[in-house]
Design a protein around this motif. Structure first.
Motif, PDB file in Angstrom:
ATOM      1  N   PRO A 171       3.420   3.884  -1.673  1.00 13.41           N
ATOM      2  CA  PRO A 171       2.643   4.523  -3.023  1.00 13.41           C
ATOM      3  C   PRO A 171       4.027   4.603  -3.141  1.00 13.41           C
ATOM      4  CG  PRO A 171       3.918   6.092  -0.930  1.00 13.41           C
ATOM      5  CD  PRO A 171       3.244   5.374  -0.380  1.00 13.41           C
ATOM      6  N   ARG A 186       7.544   7.298  -4.245  1.00 13.44           N
ATOM      7  CA  ARG A 186       7.089   8.123  -4.187  1.00 13.44           C
ATOM      8  C   ARG A 186       6.941   9.242  -3.275  1.00 13.44           C
ATOM      9  NH1 ARG A 186       2.238   8.990  -5.373  1.00 13.44           N
ATOM     10  NH2 ARG A 186       1.558   6.400  -5.944  1.00 13.44           N
ATOM     11  N   ASN A 221       7.100   4.229  -6.368  1.00 14.03           N
ATOM     12  CA  ASN A 221       6.498   5.042  -8.230  1.00 14.03           C
ATOM     13  C   ASN A 221       6.106   4.127  -9.416  1.00 14.03           C
ATOM     14  OD1 ASN A 221       7.064   7.031  -9.587  1.00 14.03           O
ATOM     15  ND2 ASN A 221       9.625   6.909  -9.460  1.00 14.03           N
ATOM     16  N   ASP A 244       5.441  11.178  -0.994  1.00 15.89           N
ATOM     17  CA  ASP A 244       4.172  11.224  -1.057  1.00 15.89           C
ATOM     18  C   ASP A 244       3.998  10.419   0.983  1.00 15.89           C
ATOM     19  OD1 ASP A 244       1.574  11.668  -0.945  1.00 15.89           O
ATOM     20  OD2 ASP A 244       0.839  10.956  -2.602  1.00 15.89           O
ATOM     21  N   ALA A 245       2.428  11.040   1.066  1.00 17.80           N
ATOM     22  CA  ALA A 245       2.167   9.586   1.973  1.00 17.80           C
ATOM     23  C   ALA A 245       2.773   9.662   3.049  1.00 17.80           C
ATOM     24  CB  ALA A 245       1.424   8.818   1.616  1.00 17.80           C
ATOM     25  N   GLU A 303       1.158  -1.190   0.327  1.00 15.62           N
ATOM     26  CA  GLU A 303      -0.116  -0.210  -0.119  1.00 15.62           C
ATOM     27  C   GLU A 303       0.954   1.363  -0.351  1.00 15.62           C
ATOM     28  OE1 GLU A 303      -3.136   0.017  -0.361  1.00 15.62           O
ATOM     29  OE2 GLU A 303      -3.142  -2.372  -0.619  1.00 15.62           O
TER      30      GLU A 303
END
Length: 238
Positions: free
Chosen positions: A43, A83, A45, A85-86, A41
């Motif tokens: 992020p 990525r 790439n 993110d998160a 789960e």
């Protein structure tokens, strides 16, 4: 919360929560710091440009991005598994700005998890992206060097150290072209680099820093250059 207090809390968490997933705190079955449910789960790439690793829309899967078609970077390709993110962005911020060793260890494991055994065997030397000495003193922590030292030990690969010729202005707020111009001639690498060199950093934004360092490495004797980072900033968030 002060940096000192964050370090104390971070150290407490390592001791108080052994065998717990760093993301959800569920019990772990293996030696890695994440559970089987959280790992897929994250992020990841994918898909990404096969040269600069910039995240791509699905229709462009496996194709060079427009930036690489217009101008090939100084490195041959980049491997950036996640990525920015998160949960990954949170880990990077704790590692970079709070010098959290726990966050650094998790990021290092995530980087290795995103590299195949063949890719991990590829380099003859690792070159961490250097901070200018003044900035390193101000921050008190050089995250790329920290990662490269530990990665080199685990891969059995030596380090070659680069230097910044000048203290470039911050890249924040600059577009891709301005970043590249800001870093032109910014790095110096001692001559005699081996043939295959990997540049190591925590986050890759536009790739301008790694591009400039790759050029300096080729001038120092490297014939093939790859860039490895944990996370890539999606286009539009630079």
């Amino acid at each position: 919360m002060s940096t000192l207090l964050k370090k104390k809390v971070d150290g407490w968490a390592v001791k108080a929560l052994p065998g717990r997933c760093v993301f959800c705190l569920d019990a772990l079955q293996g030696h890695l710091p994440w559970c089987e449910a959280c790992f897929p789960e994250l992020p990841w790439n994918l898909p990404a440009c096969p040269v600069c690793a910039e995240p791509q829309p699905g229709a462009a899967r496996g194709r060079r991005c427009g930036h690489c078609l217009r101008r090939s970077p100084g490195y041959d390709r980049a491997w950036v598994p996640l990525r920015y993110d998160a949960e990954v962005a949170g880990l990077v911020q704790r590692f970079k700005f709070d010098a959290s060793p726990r966050a650094g260890r998790v990021l290092l494991e995530l980087l290795k998890a995103g590299l195949s055994p063949a890719v991990q065997r590829w380099p003859d030397a690792l070159v961490p992206v250097p901070l200018h000495p003044r900035r390193s003193r101000e921050r008190g922590f050089d995250q790329a060097h920290w990662m490269a030292v530990r990665l080199g030990r685990q891969l059995g690969c030596p380090l070659s150290l680069a230097q910044r010729n000048r203290d470039t202005r911050t890249q924040r707020g600059l577009d891709r072209g301005e970043r590249r111009r800001n870093l032109r001639g910014a790095f110096r690498v001692p001559a005699g680099l081996p043939r295959r060199v990997v540049l190591v950093d925590d986050v890759m934004t536009t790739g301008a820093t790694l591009d400039a360092l790759a050029v300096a490495c080729r001038q120092a004797g490297a014939e093939e250059v790859q860039a490895w980072a944990v996370a890539r900033t999606p286009a539009g968030r630079h």
